[in-house]
Design an enzyme around this catalytic site. Structure first.
Site, PDB file in Angstrom:
ATOM      1  N   ARG A  68       0.819  -1.219   0.000  1.00 54.76           N
ATOM      2  CA  ARG A  68       0.000   0.000   0.000  1.00 54.76           C
ATOM      3  C   ARG A  68       0.850   1.266   0.000  1.00 54.76           C
ATOM      4  O   ARG A  68       0.437   2.292   0.540  1.00 54.76           O
ATOM      5  CB  ARG A  68      -0.984   0.017   1.181  1.00 54.76           C
ATOM      6  N   ARG A  72      -3.562   6.196   0.067  1.00 54.23           N
ATOM      7  CA  ARG A  72      -4.152   7.335   0.778  1.00 54.23           C
ATOM      8  C   ARG A  72      -3.187   8.086   1.671  1.00 54.23           C
ATOM      9  O   ARG A  72      -3.488   9.205   2.098  1.00 54.23           O
ATOM     10  CB  ARG A  72      -5.353   6.843   1.593  1.00 54.23           C
ATOM     11  N   ARG A  81      -6.753  11.177  -7.413  1.00 51.78           N
ATOM     12  CA  ARG A  81      -7.906  10.295  -7.332  1.00 51.78           C
ATOM     13  C   ARG A  81      -9.212  11.041  -7.084  1.00 51.78           C
ATOM     14  O   ARG A  81     -10.302  10.437  -7.155  1.00 51.78           O
ATOM     15  CB  ARG A  81      -7.724   9.309  -6.172  1.00 51.78           C
ATOM     16  N   ASP A 117      -6.516  -3.611  -7.573  1.00 49.60           N
ATOM     17  CA  ASP A 117      -7.239  -4.179  -6.434  1.00 49.60           C
ATOM     18  C   ASP A 117      -7.444  -5.653  -6.702  1.00 49.60           C
ATOM     19  O   ASP A 117      -7.566  -6.074  -7.872  1.00 49.60           O
ATOM     20  CB  ASP A 117      -8.587  -3.489  -6.228  1.00 49.60           C
ATOM     21  N   TYR A 192     -14.538 -13.223  -0.212  1.00 44.28           N
ATOM     22  CA  TYR A 192     -15.346 -12.072  -0.639  1.00 44.28           C
ATOM     23  C   TYR A 192     -16.578 -12.533  -1.408  1.00 44.28           C
ATOM     24  O   TYR A 192     -17.688 -12.016  -1.219  1.00 44.28           O
ATOM     25  CB  TYR A 192     -14.516 -11.131  -1.509  1.00 44.28           C
TER      26      TYR A 192
END
Length: 385
Positions: A68, A72, A81, A117, A192
């Site tokens: 990561r 962010r 973004r 992702d 998921y």
């Protein structure tokens, strides 16, 4: 697709962010010689510190990258973004390229990780899902019956042309810095799909795995095929290494992992073995599974922050490099504390056959980017040989 993200290549090459928030990236054309290196391994990255460490060869310094690292925690990421949904960002080569390059420019890490992702290949084959802010991937029609398996068709390169284009652009910009491709492992993708979204206890997943073992085996095997195809697209486009993320597999006991998960993960890792690129396998909360994860076929086993690297080496056994494993929360402490904890990680890694420095999980969103930059510099200068 040629985007507007990045017209100031000279500034990027010098480590400066582009001015004014407007970017333009041009792909360079390069050729690869097959002499003295495995098939599939880009020539300009072969002798990088990162790939040498993955191959358990002597390195000029301990290489560093962060899970990561593109995300962010970077203000330039939030800027670029803004107004663009996550899945759309993953399907725009211009955005993917710019976001992947941002931490390389800022932190001087030894490898880039492809911005995407784990659910991108599922979306590409038509699964009705979305990534909801603050929640994560949400699946409209969970897979819980044999009839539901029909949703999972094969993935082809034509399903993900944006991946091929973005990696072509990236390899031209990165030069000698390796690009790591990645994919979600079959268990985490299955979780998921079966749960319909993130889960704390994975009750539907485990109910299916225990209650209908044949359906479960067919599900993870089909996901292994999809994941293998997704990794092959990335390698053939120019990725220098790949990482298989099994974010949720720490929820399993070793016997369940060996019986119900390891065959599918091993199938994925074996499917890309002939390319000769390092294969990294990482999971969260997997201290009890480290040996099995290495057994599944990884060249490098990622270790989370719960197990020291010397103990992890004992559990994994010889013939594997290790990756990790500073607790990402340490970066919120003082610079002196970060250096002290980093020294502990490096000391634990001193006897390893190969070591890639990383966090023991992903960069937390509110991490100070300067702390990451200082950490990279500290590891490099502390381990220069």
């Amino acid at each position: 697709m040629r985007g507007r993200l990045g017209g100031e290549r000279a500034r990027s090459a010098q480590g400066h962010p582009p001015r004014g928030g407007h970017f333009f990236i041009r792909a360079k054309i390069w050729t690869v010689s097959a002499i003295d290196r495995p098939a599939g391994q880009p020539s300009q990255t072969y002798d990088s510190a990162f790939l040498k460490a993955c191959r358990r060869e002597p390195v000029p310094h301990t290489p560093v990258w962060f899970m990561r690292q593109a995300g962010r925690s970077l203000p330039e990421y939030r800027q670029v973004r803004e107004g663009t949904a996550m899945l759309e960002s993953c399907m725009r080569p211009d955005l993917v390229t710019e976001i992947t390059l941002q931490p390389v420019r800022r932190h001087k890490v030894d490898a880039a990780i492809f911005f995407s992702d784990i659910v991108v290949p599922l979306k590409a084959i038509g699964i009705d899902l979305d990534i909801k802010p603050g929640v994560g991937p949400v699946v409209a029609q969970p897979i819980r019956t044999r009839a539901d398996l029909a949703q999972l068709r094969d993935l082809t390169p034509d399903d993900v042309p944006y991946v091929t284009e973005a990696i072509g652009m990236l390899t031209g910009e990165l030069g000698s810095t390796p690009l790591i491709g990645f994919a979600g492992a079959p268990f985490t993708l299955a979780s998921y799909l079966v749960e319909g979204g993130p889960s704390r206890n994975h009750e539907h997943t485990k109910a299916l795995m225990y209650g209908d073992p044949q359906l479960w085996a067919d599900l993870v095997d089909r996901l292994a095929e999809i994941t293998s195809a997704f990794l092959k697209v990335q390698i053939e486009a120019g990725a220098s290494a790949v990482q298989l993320f099994d974010s949720w597999v720490g929820a399993l006991a070793p016997a369940d992992y060996r019986r119900s998960v390891m065959p599918a993960s091993a199938k994925v890792l074996e499917s890309v073995a002939s390319y000769g690129v390092p294969r990294i396998h990482f999971g969260v909360g997997t201290g009890e599974l480290l040996g099995l994860m290495g057994e599944a076929g990884a060249d490098v086993v990622g270790v989370d922050y719960r197990v020291s690297l010397d103990e992890a080496a004992r559990r994994v056994g010889p013939g594997k490099a290790l990756q990790g494993n500073l607790d990402p929360a340490v970066l919120f402490s003082t610079p002196e504390a970060v250096r002290a904890k980093t020294d502990e990680v490096l000391a634990a890694a001193s006897g390893l056959e190969g070591h890639v420095f990383n966090l023991g999980h992903g960069v937390l969103p509110t991490t100070d980017p300067d702390a990451l930059t200082r950490l990279v510099d500290y590891v490099h200068t502390s381990t220069q040989r």
